[in-house]
Design an enzyme around this catalytic site. Structure first.
Site, PDB file in Angstrom:
ATOM      1  N   ARG A  66       0.819  -1.211   0.000  1.00 56.23           N
ATOM      2  CA  ARG A  66       0.000   0.000   0.000  1.00 56.23           C
ATOM      3  C   ARG A  66       0.859   1.269   0.000  1.00 56.23           C
ATOM      4  O   ARG A  66       0.497   2.268  -0.617  1.00 56.23           O
ATOM      5  CB  ARG A  66      -0.912  -0.015   1.231  1.00 56.23           C
ATOM      6  N   HIS A  70       0.413   4.679  -2.231  1.00 61.51           N
ATOM      7  CA  HIS A  70       0.227   6.014  -1.649  1.00 61.51           C
ATOM      8  C   HIS A  70       1.368   6.957  -2.015  1.00 61.51           C
ATOM      9  O   HIS A  70       1.209   8.169  -1.973  1.00 61.51           O
ATOM     10  CB  HIS A  70       0.067   5.905  -0.134  1.00 61.51           C
ATOM     11  N   ASN A  98      -3.579   8.462   5.217  1.00 61.91           N
ATOM     12  CA  ASN A  98      -2.392   7.892   5.877  1.00 61.91           C
ATOM     13  C   ASN A  98      -2.431   7.924   7.402  1.00 61.91           C
ATOM     14  O   ASN A  98      -1.860   7.044   8.053  1.00 61.91           O
ATOM     15  CB  ASN A  98      -1.124   8.630   5.417  1.00 61.91           C
ATOM     16  N   HIS A 197      -6.421  -5.720  -2.309  1.00 65.72           N
ATOM     17  CA  HIS A 197      -7.211  -5.891  -1.089  1.00 65.72           C
ATOM     18  C   HIS A 197      -7.497  -7.362  -0.811  1.00 65.72           C
ATOM     19  O   HIS A 197      -8.348  -7.683  -0.002  1.00 65.72           O
ATOM     20  CB  HIS A 197      -8.503  -5.076  -1.174  1.00 65.72           C
TER      21      HIS A 197
HETATM   22  C1  HEM Z   1     -10.165   2.979  -5.127  1.00 69.63           C
HETATM   23  C2  HEM Z   1      -8.954   2.831  -4.682  1.00 69.63           C
HETATM   24  C3  HEM Z   1      -8.627   2.456  -3.275  1.00 69.63           C
HETATM   25  C4  HEM Z   1      -9.282   2.760  -2.109  1.00 69.63           C
HETATM   26  C5  HEM Z   1     -10.540   3.589  -1.920  1.00 69.63           C
HETATM   27  C6  HEM Z   1      -8.546   2.119  -1.042  1.00 69.63           C
HETATM   28  C7  HEM Z   1      -8.876   2.219   0.297  1.00 69.63           C
HETATM   29  C8  HEM Z   1      -8.251   1.534   1.309  1.00 69.63           C
HETATM   30  C9  HEM Z   1      -8.625   1.609   2.701  1.00 69.63           C
HETATM   31  C10 HEM Z   1      -9.729   2.487   3.269  1.00 69.63           C
HETATM   32  C11 HEM Z   1      -7.827   0.752   3.378  1.00 69.63           C
HETATM   33  C12 HEM Z   1      -7.857   0.509   4.889  1.00 69.63           C
HETATM   34  C13 HEM Z   1      -7.076   1.617   5.560  1.00 69.63           C
HETATM   35  C14 HEM Z   1      -7.360   1.726   7.040  1.00 69.63           C
HETATM   36  O1  HEM Z   1      -8.527   1.737   7.419  1.00 69.63           O
HETATM   37  O2  HEM Z   1      -6.394   1.843   7.822  1.00 69.63           O
HETATM   38  C15 HEM Z   1      -6.937   0.134   2.441  1.00 69.63           C
HETATM   39  C16 HEM Z   1      -5.977  -0.798   2.748  1.00 69.63           C
HETATM   40  C17 HEM Z   1      -5.124  -1.349   1.820  1.00 69.63           C
HETATM   41  N1  HEM Z   1      -4.991  -0.981   0.508  1.00 69.63           N
HETATM   42 FE1  HEM Z   1      -6.267   0.159  -0.545  1.00 69.63          FE
HETATM   43  N2  HEM Z   1      -7.499   1.439  -1.561  1.00 69.63           N
HETATM   44  C18 HEM Z   1      -7.496   1.615  -2.913  1.00 69.63           C
HETATM   45  C19 HEM Z   1      -6.576   1.129  -3.817  1.00 69.63           C
HETATM   46  C20 HEM Z   1      -5.478   0.383  -3.481  1.00 69.63           C
HETATM   47  C21 HEM Z   1      -4.394   0.054  -4.366  1.00 69.63           C
HETATM   48  C22 HEM Z   1      -4.313   0.524  -5.824  1.00 69.63           C
HETATM   49  C23 HEM Z   1      -3.524  -0.709  -3.672  1.00 69.63           C
HETATM   50  C24 HEM Z   1      -2.209  -1.304  -4.099  1.00 69.63           C
HETATM   51  C25 HEM Z   1      -1.746  -1.306  -5.309  1.00 69.63           C
HETATM   52  C26 HEM Z   1      -4.065  -0.861  -2.334  1.00 69.63           C
HETATM   53  C27 HEM Z   1      -3.510  -1.621  -1.340  1.00 69.63           C
HETATM   54  C28 HEM Z   1      -4.017  -1.736  -0.064  1.00 69.63           C
HETATM   55  C29 HEM Z   1      -3.519  -2.689   0.924  1.00 69.63           C
HETATM   56  C30 HEM Z   1      -2.493  -3.767   0.664  1.00 69.63           C
HETATM   57  C31 HEM Z   1      -4.202  -2.419   2.110  1.00 69.63           C
HETATM   58  C32 HEM Z   1      -3.995  -3.098   3.473  1.00 69.63           C
HETATM   59  C33 HEM Z   1      -2.900  -2.334   4.217  1.00 69.63           C
HETATM   60  C34 HEM Z   1      -2.540  -2.856   5.595  1.00 69.63           C
HETATM   61  O3  HEM Z   1      -3.074  -3.863   6.062  1.00 69.63           O
HETATM   62  O4  HEM Z   1      -1.688  -2.215   6.238  1.00 69.63           O
HETATM   63  N3  HEM Z   1      -5.240  -0.176  -2.261  1.00 69.63           N
HETATM   64  N4  HEM Z   1      -7.212   0.642   1.170  1.00 69.63           N
END
Ligand code: HEM
Ligand SMILES: *[C@@H]1O[C@H](CO)[C@@H](O)[C@H](O)[C@H]1NC(C)=O
Ligand SMILES: *[C@@H]1O[C@H](CO)[C@@H](O)[C@H](O)[C@H]1NC(C)=O
Length: 332
Positions: A66, A70, A98, A197
């Site tokens: 992630r 970002h 973040n 995800h």
């Molecule tokens: C429409 C696009 C996206 C939205 C709205 C989104 C939103 C989110 C949100 C809300 C979380 C949870 C954060 C939290 O509550 O702390 C998350 C986690 C995550 N996102 Fe996304 N995301 C998007 C696209 C992406 C992309 C493009 C990637 C990677 C190429 C990605 C990889 C991840 C990963 C791996 C997690 C888990 C992180 C962890 O466990 O520390 N996301 N995302």
């Protein structure tokens, strides 16, 4: 004597000029062999520390994947996300996407320290992020790809860019599509990259609205499986528990696979932004169905879309700098 010296100089300039041209033209893009001569062990070192961090904390793979996303969505893949606040710099770590959420910074710093020992001021923090994202994907069972390298690090950060460019979990599908398009990423990239995800966690605060308020986010009723919703509410109450964590893919949260897409089809996507890929457009739904059925297709396209995302506006040539530490710019 003087004459022959200058003659020699002219000759050598002429002789070397094709080499100079070759070097300057290779400044124009990223390529996987970038450190082959200047830091041959770079990739091995990154992989070693990512594996170590993942062994200690299996969620770390998701967090590192992630971080690269970002980074790339804000001023390009330039490690701007890693800078702390200081002087005129306001850290992106404080932005809405973040704050209390992005993690893995210490792992990147640990890798950087090791790389500075091996080959000082050579490997950029932006390239470390790109490599760590690939290694994290592989460690959790996902596809591998050659990471084009040669990014340089920014001299600044953009908290407004971080707030505005990175989609929010309650954005509508048209908004999300627009935000990807602004980065040069299309609908296929969007549906494919969201497959990330398949690993990692979300805080309750990122999906509460989906549990208690179906209006206002463009989601019609019936897009959330009832039993799954009941389960989620026990982890994410109407008020309080903002930081409670739940798996983005509750079926196989530590395995990089196509289960994410199967969950969407079962109306068991966690975030609103996940589920709408299946419920709100025929074009995105078709891709979700294809990936749910064909893991290999998902993996092949994921590698391609990750390279494409990693190619967003890199700093090349002599732009930016190679930071000595990822959390601060060098002194100039
Ligand atoms: C429409 C696009 C996206 C939205 C709205 C989104 C939103 C989110 C949100 C809300 C979380 C949870 C954060 C939290 O509550 O702390 C998350 C986690 C995550 N996102 Fe996304 N995301 C998007 C696209 C992406 C992309 C493009 C990637 C990677 C190429 C990605 C990889 C991840 C990963 C791996 C997690 C888990 C992180 C962890 O466990 O520390 N996301 N995302
Ligand atoms: C989306 O979530 C943010 C942060 O929780 C909130 O301030 C905003 O009102 C929500 N937007 C919509 C359209 O529901
Ligand atoms: C539900 O969403 C609408 C539109 O964003 C908002 O006006 C309303 O206050 C929200 N209700 C709750 C309980 O969050």
């Amino acid at each position: 004597m003087e004459l022959s010296m200058s003659f020699l100089l002219v000759i050598s300039v002429i002789a070397l000029s094709p080499l100079c041209l070759a070097l300057s033209s290779s400044d124009g893009h990223l390529y996987p062999q970038f450190y082959d001569h200047t830091c041959p062990k770079a990739q091995e070192i990154v992989k070693f520390f990512v594996a170590k961090a993942h062994a200690k904390d299996p969620r770390m793979a998701a967090s590192l994947l992630r971080l690269h996303f970002h980074d790339c969505f804000v001023k390009g893949c330039d490690a701007s996300v890693l800078l702390d606040s200081s002087g005129t710099i306001i850290s992106e770590k404080r932005s809405n996407p973040n704050r209390d959420s992005a993690r893995g910074f210490e792992v990147i710093e640990e890798i950087k320290t090791a790389l500075e020992e091996e080959c000082p001021v050579t490997v950029s923090c932006a390239d470390i992020l790109a490599l760590a994202a690939r290694d994290s994907t592989v460690l959790t069972g996902g596809p591998s790809w050659d990471v084009p390298l040669g990014r340089r690090d920014s001299l600044g950060a953009s908290i407004s860019g971080s707030n505005n460019n990175i989609p929010a979990p309650n954005n509508t599908l048209p908004t999300i599509i627009t935000k990807f398009k602004l980065q040069g990423l299309d609908l296929v990239d969007l549906v494919t990259l969201l497959g990330s995800h398949t690993i990692g966690d979300s805080r309750c605060t990122s999906f509460r609205q989906r549990l208690y308020n179906q209006t206002g986010n463009g989601l019609p009723d019936g897009t959330l499986d009832a039993a799954y919703a009941t389960e989620l509410r026990t982890h994410c109450p109407r008020s309080g528990g903002d930081q409670n964590l739940f798996f983005l893919d509750f079926v196989s949260p530590f395995k990089f696979d196509n289960q994410y897409y199967k969950n969407l089809m079962a109306r068991k996507g966690l975030l609103s932004s996940d589920e709408i890929l299946f419920t709100q457009s025929a074009a995105t739904r078709e891709l979700v169905e294809k990936y749910a059925e064909n893991n290999e297709l998902f993996f092949d396209q994921f590698s391609k879309s990750m390279v494409k995302m990693g190619n967003i506006s890199p700093l090349l040539g002599s732009r930016g700098e190679i930071r000595k530490r990822c959390r601060k710019v060098n002194h100039h």
